[in-house]
Write a protein that holds these residues in place. Structure first.
Motif, PDB file in Angstrom:
ATOM      1  N   THR A  79      26.254  22.035   5.605  1.00  0.00           N
ATOM      2  CA  THR A  79      27.544  22.151   4.819  1.00  0.00           C
ATOM      3  C   THR A  79      28.604  21.823   5.821  1.00  0.00           C
ATOM      4  O   THR A  79      29.514  22.329   6.143  1.00  0.00           O
ATOM      5  N   GLN A  80      28.439  20.454   6.465  1.00  0.00           N
ATOM      6  CA  GLN A  80      29.609  19.906   7.132  1.00  0.00           C
ATOM      7  C   GLN A  80      30.676  19.347   6.211  1.00  0.00           C
ATOM      8  O   GLN A  80      30.114  18.559   5.093  1.00  0.00           O
ATOM      9  N   TRP A  81      32.022  19.433   6.260  1.00  0.00           N
ATOM     10  CA  TRP A  81      32.698  18.605   5.399  1.00  0.00           C
ATOM     11  C   TRP A  81      33.038  17.174   5.357  1.00  0.00           C
ATOM     12  O   TRP A  81      33.448  16.873   4.744  1.00  0.00           O
ATOM     13  N   THR A  82      32.567  16.618   6.457  1.00  0.00           N
ATOM     14  CA  THR A  82      32.298  15.293   6.603  1.00  0.00           C
ATOM     15  C   THR A  82      30.893  14.765   6.888  1.00  0.00           C
ATOM     16  O   THR A  82      30.101  15.309   7.236  1.00  0.00           O
ATOM     17  N   PRO A  83      30.871  13.466   6.617  1.00  0.00           N
ATOM     18  CA  PRO A  83      29.357  12.869   6.921  1.00  0.00           C
ATOM     19  C   PRO A  83      28.935  12.949   8.203  1.00  0.00           C
ATOM     20  O   PRO A  83      29.484  12.830   9.107  1.00  0.00           O
ATOM     21  N   LEU A  84      27.742  13.349   8.376  1.00  0.00           N
ATOM     22  CA  LEU A  84      27.042  13.720   9.429  1.00  0.00           C
ATOM     23  C   LEU A  84      26.071  12.475  10.102  1.00  0.00           C
ATOM     24  O   LEU A  84      25.613  11.810   9.335  1.00  0.00           O
ATOM     25  N   THR A  85      26.448  12.199  11.516  1.00  0.00           N
ATOM     26  CA  THR A  85      25.298  11.249  12.115  1.00  0.00           C
ATOM     27  C   THR A  85      24.831  12.240  13.065  1.00  0.00           C
ATOM     28  O   THR A  85      25.208  12.786  14.125  1.00  0.00           O
ATOM     29  N   ILE A  86      23.288  11.867  13.137  1.00  0.00           N
ATOM     30  CA  ILE A  86      22.313  12.643  13.834  1.00  0.00           C
ATOM     31  C   ILE A  86      21.629  11.576  14.932  1.00  0.00           C
ATOM     32  O   ILE A  86      20.954  10.746  14.547  1.00  0.00           O
ATOM     33  N   ASP A  87      22.255  11.571  16.117  1.00  0.00           N
ATOM     34  CA  ASP A  87      21.661  10.513  16.932  1.00  0.00           C
ATOM     35  C   ASP A  87      20.155  10.945  17.697  1.00  0.00           C
ATOM     36  O   ASP A  87      19.728  11.923  17.538  1.00  0.00           O
ATOM     37  N   GLY A 103      20.907  21.632   5.847  1.00  0.00           N
ATOM     38  CA  GLY A 103      21.103  21.523   4.259  1.00  0.00           C
ATOM     39  C   GLY A 103      22.625  21.312   3.981  1.00  0.00           C
ATOM     40  O   GLY A 103      23.580  22.072   4.453  1.00  0.00           O
ATOM     41  N   LYS A 104      22.801  20.670   2.802  1.00  0.00           N
ATOM     42  CA  LYS A 104      24.012  20.510   2.079  1.00  0.00           C
ATOM     43  C   LYS A 104      24.934  19.649   3.113  1.00  0.00           C
ATOM     44  O   LYS A 104      26.213  19.876   3.039  1.00  0.00           O
ATOM     45  N   SER A 105      24.261  18.843   4.069  1.00  0.00           N
ATOM     46  CA  SER A 105      25.235  18.123   4.996  1.00  0.00           C
ATOM     47  C   SER A 105      25.087  16.551   4.596  1.00  0.00           C
ATOM     48  O   SER A 105      23.569  16.324   4.770  1.00  0.00           O
ATOM     49  N   GLN A 106      25.961  15.914   4.202  1.00  0.00           N
ATOM     50  CA  GLN A 106      25.742  14.374   3.883  1.00  0.00           C
ATOM     51  C   GLN A 106      25.270  13.636   4.960  1.00  0.00           C
ATOM     52  O   GLN A 106      26.357  13.388   5.882  1.00  0.00           O
ATOM     53  N   ARG A 125      14.979  22.493   7.479  1.00  0.00           N
ATOM     54  CA  ARG A 125      16.119  22.805   5.937  1.00  0.00           C
ATOM     55  C   ARG A 125      16.737  21.182   6.064  1.00  0.00           C
ATOM     56  O   ARG A 125      17.625  21.134   6.735  1.00  0.00           O
ATOM     57  N   LEU A 126      16.404  20.400   5.085  1.00  0.00           N
ATOM     58  CA  LEU A 126      17.092  19.210   4.924  1.00  0.00           C
ATOM     59  C   LEU A 126      17.312  18.911   3.418  1.00  0.00           C
ATOM     60  O   LEU A 126      17.407  17.932   2.777  1.00  0.00           O
ATOM     61  N   PHE A 127      17.859  20.237   2.839  1.00  0.00           N
ATOM     62  CA  PHE A 127      17.978  20.148   1.346  1.00  0.00           C
ATOM     63  C   PHE A 127      19.288  19.565   1.097  1.00  0.00           C
ATOM     64  O   PHE A 127      20.379  19.561   1.786  1.00  0.00           O
ATOM     65  N   ALA A 128      19.563  18.856  -0.038  1.00  0.00           N
ATOM     66  CA  ALA A 128      20.788  18.125  -0.509  1.00  0.00           C
ATOM     67  C   ALA A 128      21.652  17.397   0.682  1.00  0.00           C
ATOM     68  O   ALA A 128      22.785  17.566   0.889  1.00  0.00           O
ATOM     69  N   CYS A 129      20.762  16.542   1.382  1.00  0.00           N
ATOM     70  CA  CYS A 129      21.752  15.859   2.399  1.00  0.00           C
ATOM     71  C   CYS A 129      21.497  14.343   2.292  1.00  0.00           C
ATOM     72  O   CYS A 129      21.807  13.500   3.131  1.00  0.00           O
ATOM     73  N   GLY A 130      21.431  13.853   0.716  1.00  0.00           N
ATOM     74  CA  GLY A 130      21.352  12.573   0.356  1.00  0.00           C
ATOM     75  C   GLY A 130      20.155  11.634   1.123  1.00  0.00           C
ATOM     76  O   GLY A 130      20.567  10.587   1.172  1.00  0.00           O
ATOM     77  N   LEU A 131      19.022  12.282   1.471  1.00  0.00           N
ATOM     78  CA  LEU A 131      18.181  11.458   1.849  1.00  0.00           C
ATOM     79  C   LEU A 131      17.223  10.671   0.978  1.00  0.00           C
ATOM     80  O   LEU A 131      17.137  11.092  -0.243  1.00  0.00           O
ATOM     81  N   SER A 132      16.735   9.425   1.354  1.00  0.00           N
ATOM     82  CA  SER A 132      16.079   8.665   0.371  1.00  0.00           C
ATOM     83  C   SER A 132      14.553   8.632   0.999  1.00  0.00           C
ATOM     84  O   SER A 132      14.099   9.514   1.753  1.00  0.00           O
ATOM     85  N   LYS A 154      16.658  18.493  -3.458  1.00  0.00           N
ATOM     86  CA  LYS A 154      17.883  18.048  -3.932  1.00  0.00           C
ATOM     87  C   LYS A 154      18.604  16.818  -3.161  1.00  0.00           C
ATOM     88  O   LYS A 154      19.483  16.580  -2.597  1.00  0.00           O
ATOM     89  N   ASN A 155      17.654  15.875  -2.806  1.00  0.00           N
ATOM     90  CA  ASN A 155      17.865  14.679  -2.145  1.00  0.00           C
ATOM     91  C   ASN A 155      17.612  13.583  -3.113  1.00  0.00           C
ATOM     92  O   ASN A 155      17.741  13.780  -4.484  1.00  0.00           O
ATOM     93  N   GLN A 156      17.382  12.315  -2.740  1.00  0.00           N
ATOM     94  CA  GLN A 156      17.493  10.868  -3.489  1.00  0.00           C
ATOM     95  C   GLN A 156      16.026  10.215  -3.234  1.00  0.00           C
ATOM     96  O   GLN A 156      16.022   9.097  -3.360  1.00  0.00           O
TER      97      GLN A 156
END
Length: 859
Positions: A79-87, A103-106, A125-132, A154-156
């Motif tokens: 649940t970060q309020w900005t899009p997240l980049t994980i290197d 979870g819940k971090s875009q 936990r990678l729920f609701a992260c916008g993953l394909s 809750k992804n795509q």
């Protein structure tokens, strides 16, 4: 009771350890930085075990974002309020991390090697992260050899094409694919999971198989050679046909628990467009060893014949929240091992003897929240192993059908009385019915082996005659709250209702309108530990009212005025909040005990407050001073000592006093006769002063005849030359035509004293009360005792206190009361004359301390 609360509190603290520290802080082991507006990971010590960073603005995590934290086990970065980049290798400095929550971090960018180095990670936990689909296809989970739980809900994700590395995840037990967009899952999609045993696999809410045309011959069994403890395919919009095809497709795959809830099987109430499941719908599951089947939240209207015949191993069947109205004969045939049947929240209206045939081992039947009004006598008696029957929230008016079982739930029905049937139960729940007669309670207290009886929210209020008690050695908890026991007990009957309950430990009598406790009502409750009497109308508790071994007592929201602390000495916990304490010296002992007791007092100090006197209204008892009461106690002790000292002397005069008391009228006449003889020729008079009258006599015009005979003829100079007082009263001395208020004010100002004869007529006369107010005002302004109040007749303190000017006077001054005995009239008139002629010095009294007060009256 208290032990259970302590245990519950301990569990809460164990599962929620972060509640003990404030946000944006660190205590050496837990770093709590939720909602701290962070844009990058803060530096913490290497002793950190839990790092909580959700609800922030962190945009990027790299291999250098975290210091080396060898002991870190939990990282919460969701649940970060900005899009997240994980290197790449973003968590390489966390070698012993066990739980990673994103979870819940875009996630805008997730490097293929983002999770490398996490060899001890067992939950991701990678729920609701916008993953394909790429998250499954491209090998993001390589080398996660310890991974047990993977949450990708809750992804795509549209399709399940698993990277070969999934075959190496030998520890994987739980995968959640729910709330994605996976339309088809076939055998080739999950080949890499074959040979594994999964404790949980969820494909719920994906519209699986429901929006595509399926060729089951090509798709085959998606779970071949897999062992699934729980398979969740709920919420996919399956009809009877889809469910039947799926059952046939997965035939032979061991599935202990199958969740098919939120389906659209069944015609529903009043519709026929969709069919109800039949004996073919679940036939394909015959070899799957299904133990638990969940078909809740659907539209099944009728349970058709032999519907579950092939499910020989089924132990738990959930049919709640459907539209079931009919149960066909032999509907449950074949369920030889079923133990739990849940049919709550349906539309059942009647139950027949044949409805539950074929359930030889069922122990729990849940039928709450239906519309059941009629049940045939043998409906449940055929269930030989039934132990719990839940029929709450129905429309039952009788319980003739109840078999001998251990737990019976019958609350929220329409029971008015109970038939005299044989019951054997350890738990009976009958709250929220319409039971009125205490015969019901006497009957239930005779049920063998009964341990808990709940009769809250009934109408228990009627007792026709005393009932004989019987021993109940098993009952431990009895709930009788929110009834009307006061109506029964005030007749003097049913005071023996608790006589046989020697093992009762907990008793609830709250909200019963009780204004007294029958003598000895708890005398037999030698094992009672907890008693609730809250929200009644009790004004006093006496010695002997409470059981000797009581530990926890709730008497909150009653009307206790001055409770004795000796009643509570044996307690370990007490709730006495929201009562109506009278904060006078009589309460000082209780206040002192309250401030020093070791008994646990429930509620805040502000909830234990004074109701009287008005000067202390709402003040907490903990803030009330008792110093003045200590001085009063010392004075009482000295008075008592003097009494003992002079007892002998007073005894010598006892006979004389009795004689004088008996013939006091005659004695007073003799005294006045001697006085006239002694002062003959020396008339007594008063020195002239500025007042026109000695006294203004204020009384109701309806009392004139009595006042004239009782006072005026014996005091006023114009009635007799032997009288020595010049009195003013309305009928003679008020100026005709003059404003009445002006007459009253002139009379008050022109008189040395004002004598108000307060009778019942006086209290109803507005002019009299107005005159009293003016006279009282003169007393306050002149700081003297010009106002003399004489109460005539049998007026109570309460009747006087109802009038504001009189209440203000008697709070500070004493008043006289017209004697009831005729022989005291002469003495009283003499005393009244002396007070009228007496000239007092002005005094001023200042009292700035809030203290306990009592009203003194002269009778």
């Amino acid at each position: 009771m208290g032990g259970r609360l302590d245990l519950l509190l301990g569990v809460v603290l164990m599962v929620s350890p972060v509640f003990g520290i404030s946000s944006c802080s660190f205590d050496g082991q837990i770093a709590l930085y939720r909602s701290c507006n962070l844009t990058q990971v803060p530096q913490v010590l290497n002793t950190t075990e839990r790092f909580l960073l959700s609800f922030n603005y962190i945009r990027k995590v790299t291999s250098s974002s975290f210091p080396y934290l060898e002991q870190l086990q939990l990282l919460e970065l969701g649940t970060q309020w900005t899009p997240l980049t994980i290197d790449k290798e973003a968590f390489i400095n966390l070698p012993n991390l066990k739980i990673l929550d994103l979870g819940k971090s875009q996630i805008d960018f997730l490097h293929l090697d983002a999770f490398q180095g996490l060899s001890h990670l067992f939950e991701l936990r990678l729920f609701a992260c916008g993953l394909s689909d790429a998250v499954l296809r491209d090998g993001y989970f390589r080398n996660l050899n310890s991974l047990i739980r993977l949450d990708l809900s809750k992804n795509q994700i549209h399709s399940l094409y698993l990277h070969p590395s999934f075959g190496e995840l030998n520890s994987l037990k739980s995968i959640d694919f729910s709330l994605n967009q996976i339309s088809i899952v076939c055998e080739n999609n999950l080949k890499l999971l074959q040979g594994k045993t999964l404790s949980f696999l969820s494909l719920a809410a994906n519209s699986l198989y429901s929006k595509v045309s399926m060729d089951w011959g090509k798709c085959m069994n998606p779970f071949r050679n897999m062992v699934l403890e729980t398979l969740d395919v709920s919420g996919n919009g399956w009809t009877v046909d889809i469910t039947g095809n799926f059952s046939n497709a997965i035939s032979g795959s061991q599935t202990s628990s199958l969740i098919l809830s939120y389906h659209i099987m069944g015609s529903g109430f009043g519709f026929n467009n969709l069919k109800d499941p039949d004996q073919n719908t679940f036939a394909g599951l015959a070899r799957n060893s299904v133990i638990r089947l969940d078909l809740s939240y659907g539209f099944i209207f009728s349970l058709n014949r032999r519907l579950f015949e092939t499910l020989k191993d089924l132990k738990v069947l959930n049919l709640a929240h459907n539209k079931i109205n009919k149960i066909a004969r032999e509907a449950f045939n074949g369920l030889d091992n079923l133990q739990v049947l849940n049919m709550s929240h349906n539309l059942l209206g009647e139950l027949y003897n044949s409805n539950f045939y074929g359930l030889p081992k069922v122990a729990y039947v849940d039928l709450k929240n239906n519309h059941i009004g009629v049940i045939q006598d043998q409906t449940f008696r055929v269930l030989e192993n039934l132990s719990t029957l839940d029929l709450r929230d129905n429309a039952l008016k009788t319980i003739n059908f109840i078999p001998s079982i251990s737990d019976i739930f019958l609350s929220s029905n329409k029971l008015v009385t109970l038939p005299n049937i044989s019951l054997t139960a350890s738990f009976i729940h009958l709250s929220e019915n319409r039971l009125e007669h205490l015969d019901v309670l006497y009957f239930l207290l005779q049920v063998p082996r009964l341990q808990i009886l709940i009769l809250n929210q009934n109408r228990l209020s009627f007792c026709s005659q005393s009932q004989s008690t019987s021993e109940n050695p098993s009952l431990e908890q009895l709930f009788l709250g929110e009834n009307m026991l006061q109506l029964a007990w005030e007749t003097g009957l049913c005071w023996n209702v608790f006589k046989g309950l020697s093992h009762l430990q907990v008793l609830y009598l709250n909200n019963n309108y009780l204004n007294f406790l029958p003598p000895g009502i708890f005398s037999s409750l030698i094992a009672l530990r907890g008693l609730s009497l809250n929200s009644n109308r009790l004004t006093v508790l006496s010695f002997g009212d409470l059981p000797a071994n009581l530990e926890i007592l709730d008497v909150s929201r009653n009307q206790l005025l001055v409770p004795s602390p000796n009643l509570f000495l044996s307690l370990s916990a007490l709730d006495i909040t929201h009562n109506k304490f009278i904060c006078e010296c009589e309460l000082s002992t209780f206040i002192s005990w309250l401030n020093h007791t070791n008994v646990t007092i429930f509620g805040s100090p502000a909830d234990i407050y004074c109701m009287y006197p008005n000067s202390l209204f709402g003040v907490s008892l903990y803030s009330v001073s008792t110093e003045d009461c200590d001085e009063e106690e010392v004075l009482k002790f000295l008075t008592f000592s003097l009494f003992i000292l002079f007892t002998v002397i007073l005894t010598l005069f006892l006979v004389a006093i009795l004689v004088v008391t008996k013939f006091r009228g005659f004695c007073f006449v003799c005294y006045k006769t001697v006085q006239r003889l002694v002062f003959k020729g020396h008339p007594q008079g008063t020195a002239p002063d500025t007042y026109k009258y000695d006294a203004y006599l204020c009384f109701s015009s309806k009392d004139f005849e009595w006042v004239q005979n009782a006072l005026l003829k014996h005091l006023d100079t114009q009635y007799s030359t032997q009288n020595q007082l010049n009195l003013c009263f309305e009928e003679r001395d008020f100026v005709p035509g003059e404003n009445h208020i002006a007459n009253i004010q002139d009379a008050i100002c022109s008189s040395r004293k004002i004598v108000c004869l307060v009778s019942r007529h006086f209290l109803r006369d507005g002019w009299c009360l107005e005159a009293f107010s003016y006279a009282h005002g003169r007393c306050l302004s002149d700081l003297n005792s010009a106002l003399i109040m004489v109460v005539v007749g049998s007026l109570s303190q309460y009747q006087l206190m109802k009038h504001q000017p009189i209440r203000g006077f008697i709070h500070k001054k004493q008043y006289l009361r017209w004697p009831e005995d005729l022989q005291d009239v002469g003495w009283f008139l003499n005393k009244l004359s002396q007070q009228i002629l007496k000239k007092e010095k002005e005094k001023k009294k200042d009292n700035n301390n809030i203290q306990l007060q009592s009203v003194a009256t002269i009778s």
